[in-house]
Design a protein around this motif. Structure first.
Motif, PDB file in Angstrom:
ATOM      1  N   ASP A 253      29.638  50.452  45.736  1.00 57.61           N
ATOM      2  CA  ASP A 253      28.788  51.176  44.800  1.00 57.61           C
ATOM      3  C   ASP A 253      29.030  52.660  45.012  1.00 57.61           C
ATOM      4  OD1 ASP A 253      27.337  51.940  47.099  1.00 57.61           O
ATOM      5  OD2 ASP A 253      25.961  50.246  46.879  1.00 57.61           O
ATOM      6  N   GLU A 254      28.166  53.508  44.531  1.00 62.20           N
ATOM      7  CA  GLU A 254      28.389  54.939  44.627  1.00 62.20           C
ATOM      8  C   GLU A 254      28.327  55.443  46.062  1.00 62.20           C
ATOM      9  OE1 GLU A 254      25.623  56.879  42.118  1.00 62.20           O
ATOM     10  OE2 GLU A 254      26.508  56.140  40.247  1.00 62.20           O
ATOM     11  N   GLU A 255      27.714  54.668  46.951  1.00 60.36           N
ATOM     12  CA  GLU A 255      27.485  55.159  48.313  1.00 60.36           C
ATOM     13  C   GLU A 255      28.288  54.429  49.374  1.00 60.36           C
ATOM     14  OE1 GLU A 255      23.317  55.046  49.037  1.00 60.36           O
ATOM     15  OE2 GLU A 255      22.834  56.595  47.547  1.00 60.36           O
ATOM     16  N   THR A 256      28.502  53.127  49.230  1.00 61.63           N
ATOM     17  CA  THR A 256      29.115  52.357  50.314  1.00 61.63           C
ATOM     18  C   THR A 256      30.120  51.337  49.814  1.00 61.63           C
ATOM     19  OG1 THR A 256      27.346  50.705  50.263  1.00 61.63           O
ATOM     20  CG2 THR A 256      27.056  52.569  51.769  1.00 61.63           C
ATOM     21  N   ILE A 257      30.987  50.934  50.747  1.00 66.05           N
ATOM     22  CA  ILE A 257      31.878  49.787  50.558  1.00 66.05           C
ATOM     23  C   ILE A 257      31.535  48.808  51.668  1.00 66.05           C
ATOM     24  CG2 ILE A 257      34.275  48.990  50.532  1.00 66.05           C
ATOM     25  CD1 ILE A 257      35.086  51.793  49.678  1.00 66.05           C
ATOM     26  N   SER A 258      31.371  47.542  51.313  1.00 66.41           N
ATOM     27  CA  SER A 258      30.923  46.580  52.319  1.00 66.41           C
ATOM     28  C   SER A 258      31.554  45.218  52.096  1.00 66.41           C
ATOM     29  CB  SER A 258      29.388  46.459  52.293  1.00 66.41           C
ATOM     30  OG  SER A 258      28.945  46.085  50.997  1.00 66.41           O
ATOM     31  N   TYR A 259      31.462  44.387  53.145  1.00 64.06           N
ATOM     32  CA  TYR A 259      31.983  43.014  53.100  1.00 64.06           C
ATOM     33  C   TYR A 259      30.835  42.048  52.921  1.00 64.06           C
ATOM     34  CZ  TYR A 259      33.838  38.547  54.720  1.00 64.06           C
ATOM     35  OH  TYR A 259      34.196  37.228  54.820  1.00 64.06           O
ATOM     36  N   ASP A 260      31.003  41.119  51.971  1.00 65.25           N
ATOM     37  CA  ASP A 260      29.991  40.100  51.736  1.00 65.25           C
ATOM     38  C   ASP A 260      30.718  38.811  51.381  1.00 65.25           C
ATOM     39  OD1 ASP A 260      27.955  38.437  51.012  1.00 65.25           O
ATOM     40  OD2 ASP A 260      27.083  39.760  49.504  1.00 65.25           O
ATOM     41  N   ALA A 261      30.730  37.878  52.321  1.00 70.03           N
ATOM     42  CA  ALA A 261      31.471  36.627  52.128  1.00 70.03           C
ATOM     43  C   ALA A 261      30.939  35.827  50.948  1.00 70.03           C
ATOM     44  CB  ALA A 261      31.402  35.781  53.400  1.00 70.03           C
ATOM     45  N   ASP A 262      29.671  36.043  50.572  1.00 68.73           N
ATOM     46  CA  ASP A 262      29.058  35.282  49.487  1.00 68.73           C
ATOM     47  C   ASP A 262      29.035  36.052  48.171  1.00 68.73           C
ATOM     48  OD1 ASP A 262      28.459  33.154  51.226  1.00 68.73           O
ATOM     49  OD2 ASP A 262      26.660  34.203  51.933  1.00 68.73           O
ATOM     50  N   ALA A 263      29.707  37.175  48.160  1.00 64.71           N
ATOM     51  CA  ALA A 263      29.661  38.017  46.948  1.00 64.71           C
ATOM     52  C   ALA A 263      30.313  37.291  45.775  1.00 64.71           C
ATOM     53  CB  ALA A 263      30.361  39.346  47.199  1.00 64.71           C
ATOM     54  N   VAL A 264      29.741  37.505  44.606  1.00 65.48           N
ATOM     55  CA  VAL A 264      30.336  36.997  43.374  1.00 65.48           C
ATOM     56  C   VAL A 264      31.320  38.049  42.888  1.00 65.48           C
ATOM     57  CG1 VAL A 264      29.912  36.263  41.008  1.00 65.48           C
ATOM     58  CG2 VAL A 264      28.272  35.699  42.819  1.00 65.48           C
ATOM     59  N   GLY A 265      32.567  37.653  42.771  1.00 61.82           N
ATOM     60  CA  GLY A 265      33.612  38.621  42.458  1.00 61.82           C
ATOM     61  C   GLY A 265      33.353  39.374  41.165  1.00 61.82           C
ATOM     62  N   GLY A 266      33.456  40.669  41.233  1.00 62.06           N
ATOM     63  CA  GLY A 266      33.341  41.524  40.061  1.00 62.06           C
ATOM     64  C   GLY A 266      34.497  42.502  40.043  1.00 62.06           C
ATOM     65  N   GLU A 267      34.666  43.203  38.959  1.00 63.37           N
ATOM     66  CA  GLU A 267      35.778  44.142  38.851  1.00 63.37           C
ATOM     67  C   GLU A 267      35.525  45.353  39.726  1.00 63.37           C
ATOM     68  OE1 GLU A 267      36.977  46.533  35.136  1.00 63.37           O
ATOM     69  OE2 GLU A 267      38.218  44.720  35.080  1.00 63.37           O
ATOM     70  N   SER A 268      36.565  45.819  40.397  1.00 61.14           N
ATOM     71  CA  SER A 268      36.440  46.981  41.258  1.00 61.14           C
ATOM     72  C   SER A 268      35.993  48.200  40.466  1.00 61.14           C
ATOM     73  CB  SER A 268      37.792  47.278  41.934  1.00 61.14           C
ATOM     74  OG  SER A 268      37.776  48.567  42.521  1.00 61.14           O
ATOM     75  N   PRO A 269      35.045  48.991  40.985  1.00 59.29           N
ATOM     76  CA  PRO A 269      34.633  50.209  40.276  1.00 59.29           C
ATOM     77  C   PRO A 269      35.728  51.271  40.266  1.00 59.29           C
ATOM     78  CG  PRO A 269      33.608  50.117  42.442  1.00 59.29           C
ATOM     79  CD  PRO A 269      34.285  48.798  42.239  1.00 59.29           C
ATOM     80  N   PHE A 270      36.773  51.055  41.071  1.00 60.36           N
ATOM     81  CA  PHE A 270      37.861  52.034  41.147  1.00 60.36           C
ATOM     82  C   PHE A 270      39.089  51.597  40.339  1.00 60.36           C
ATOM     83  CE2 PHE A 270      35.713  52.050  45.413  1.00 60.36           C
ATOM     84  CZ  PHE A 270      34.879  53.119  45.123  1.00 60.36           C
ATOM     85  N   LEU A 271      38.934  50.511  39.562  1.00 57.38           N
ATOM     86  CA  LEU A 271      40.030  50.007  38.738  1.00 57.38           C
ATOM     87  C   LEU A 271      39.881  50.525  37.315  1.00 57.38           C
ATOM     88  CD1 LEU A 271      42.495  48.106  38.392  1.00 57.38           C
ATOM     89  CD2 LEU A 271      40.856  46.268  37.898  1.00 57.38           C
ATOM     90  N   VAL A 272      40.960  51.068  36.780  1.00 57.84           N
ATOM     91  CA  VAL A 272      40.972  51.612  35.421  1.00 57.84           C
ATOM     92  C   VAL A 272      41.919  50.765  34.576  1.00 57.84           C
ATOM     93  CG1 VAL A 272      41.383  53.651  33.991  1.00 57.84           C
ATOM     94  CG2 VAL A 272      40.557  53.927  36.349  1.00 57.84           C
ATOM     95  N   SER A 273      41.433  50.276  33.447  1.00 57.20           N
ATOM     96  CA  SER A 273      42.245  49.406  32.592  1.00 57.20           C
ATOM     97  C   SER A 273      43.434  50.171  32.018  1.00 57.20           C
ATOM     98  CB  SER A 273      41.393  48.859  31.450  1.00 57.20           C
ATOM     99  OG  SER A 273      41.081  49.896  30.536  1.00 57.20           O
ATOM    100  N   PRO A 274      44.486  49.452  31.592  1.00 60.63           N
ATOM    101  CA  PRO A 274      45.645  50.135  30.993  1.00 60.63           C
ATOM    102  C   PRO A 274      45.273  50.995  29.785  1.00 60.63           C
ATOM    103  CG  PRO A 274      46.191  47.860  31.494  1.00 60.63           C
ATOM    104  CD  PRO A 274      44.719  47.997  31.727  1.00 60.63           C
ATOM    105  N   ALA A 275      44.324  50.510  28.983  1.00 57.56           N
ATOM    106  CA  ALA A 275      43.924  51.282  27.799  1.00 57.56           C
ATOM    107  C   ALA A 275      43.273  52.595  28.197  1.00 57.56           C
ATOM    108  CB  ALA A 275      42.971  50.462  26.937  1.00 57.56           C
ATOM    109  N   ALA A 276      42.401  52.550  29.224  1.00 56.46           N
ATOM    110  CA  ALA A 276      41.700  53.764  29.646  1.00 56.46           C
ATOM    111  C   ALA A 276      42.566  54.672  30.500  1.00 56.46           C
ATOM    112  CB  ALA A 276      40.439  53.378  30.429  1.00 56.46           C
ATOM    113  N   ALA A 277      43.624  54.129  31.099  1.00 62.24           N
ATOM    114  CA  ALA A 277      44.456  54.917  32.018  1.00 62.24           C
ATOM    115  C   ALA A 277      45.425  55.845  31.305  1.00 62.24           C
ATOM    116  CB  ALA A 277      45.232  53.973  32.942  1.00 62.24           C
ATOM    117  N   ARG A 278      45.607  55.667  30.006  1.00 63.93           N
ATOM    118  CA  ARG A 278      46.563  56.502  29.280  1.00 63.93           C
ATOM    119  C   ARG A 278      46.108  57.960  29.253  1.00 63.93           C
ATOM    120  NH1 ARG A 278      46.315  54.020  23.639  1.00 63.93           N
ATOM    121  NH2 ARG A 278      44.151  53.818  24.333  1.00 63.93           N
ATOM    122  N   ASP A 279      47.055  58.875  29.403  1.00 65.16           N
ATOM    123  CA  ASP A 279      46.696  60.286  29.306  1.00 65.16           C
ATOM    124  C   ASP A 279      46.612  60.702  27.842  1.00 65.16           C
ATOM    125  OD1 ASP A 279      49.313  60.751  28.388  1.00 65.16           O
ATOM    126  OD2 ASP A 279      50.037  61.339  30.371  1.00 65.16           O
TER     127      ASP A 279
END
Length: 308
Positions: free
Chosen positions: A97-123
């Motif tokens: 999240d905005e403050e921390t990165i953590s490990y959670d074995a039971d986490a439900v996988g979601g998209e990384s907040p640091f991942l930018v889609s190809p459409a949005a990554a274009r300059d």
């Protein structure tokens, strides 16, 4: 998670990223792409500098061990660690999240907040190029000379794409202005393939402060009433706090126009990729002819934008 399992997961996630997708570092927000994965490293390339950097497996293990011991503060990440943190969040078990990165074995996988889609990554230039190509393709399909004969969906798409090309090309034009001004001397012209530019100076006047203005008027015996008038901001306040009606103090003219309220960038990008894929599928003379036709369309668009 065991180090070998975590490393295998990270490599698999990196290899599964869509072409053109980017990651950004959590603090400095530097964009980078995954160039390749090897047995002992993940090689990335930073978009702001072109720098290639290996992210080593051993360093991932160290960072993952830190996460096993507890959450890591985003603000405390060192520049060299930031890309490791971004890549780690591609795995489902590591959340951010905005403050921390953590490990959670039971986490439900979601998209990384640091991942930018190809459409949005274009300059910006890439977006203008793609929007112009989509507009050119649409103009080839439609009879834009008779807009009233078009169905509503086509007319809407035509308006949205034309608007995107206009605003995008204006932003690119402004970004080219300062470098051109540095190369243009007084009364000098520069010539390109599509036209000529020269340095032009326009004056914009803004009244100085009221005290200075009134002092100048008083020195010359000019009545202050000649330059004083209604303050619109103050008039709007009066309208808001009294029973004064707007039509008593304003002449209101209604201007009806079409306003673009949204753009589906994902749909545009999907359509663009579809055009590119169909071209790639064509072989021989037909494919070559179509590529030449698209090159001609782009050239005519550049000429039209330059003339505008």
């Amino acid at each position: 998670m065991e180090p070998d399992d975590a490393w295998t997961t990270l490599r698999r996630q990196c290899e599964a990223l869509e072409p053109g997708a980017e990651l950004v570092t959590p603090v400095s927000e530097r964009p980078f792409e995954i160039e390749r994965t090897d047995d002992d490293r993940i090689v990335v390339r930073f978009g702001d500098s072109g720098e290639m950097r290996p992210l080593w497996r051993e360093q991932f293990v160290v960072f993952l061990e830190q996460l096993d011991e507890g959450a890591v503060s985003v603000d405390h990440l060192q520049p060299g660690v930031e890309p490791y943190a971004s890549v780690v969040t591609l795995a489902d078990e590591y959340t951010a999240d905005e403050e921390t990165i953590s490990y959670d074995a039971d986490a439900v996988g979601g998209e990384s907040p640091f991942l930018v889609s190809p459409a949005a990554a274009r300059d910006r230039p890439e977006r203008v190029h793609d929007d112009a190509l989509l507009l050119a393709a649409l103009l080839e399909e439609l009879d834009a000379a008779e807009p009233a004969s078009l169905d509503t969906d086509s007319l809407t798409d035509l308006y949205v794409l034309a608007s995107d090309v206009q605003h995008g090309s204006n932003r690119v034009r402004r970004s080219a202005r300062d470098p051109l001004l540095e190369r243009l001397g007084p009364d000098q012209e520069l010539h390109g393939r599509y036209g000529t530019v020269r340095r032009t100076t326009r004056e914009r006047r803004e009244p100085t402060d009221a005290e200075t203005i009134f002092a100048a008027l008083d020195d010359r015996g000019i009545p202050r009433e000649w330059v004083t008038g209604v303050d619109r901001d103050k008039l709007d306040v009066v309208l808001a706090v009294t029973d004064l009606e707007e039509d008593e103090v304003y002449d209101v003219d209604e201007d009806v126009y079409v306003q673009k309220t949204g753009v589906d960038e994902d749909e545009k990008y999907s359509r663009l990729r579809g055009i590119a894929d169909r071209i790639d599928d064509l072989e021989g003379t037909e494919g070559e002819d179509l590529r030449e036709e698209l090159d001609d369309i782009e050239e005519r668009l550049e000429e039209a934008l330059s003339a505008g």
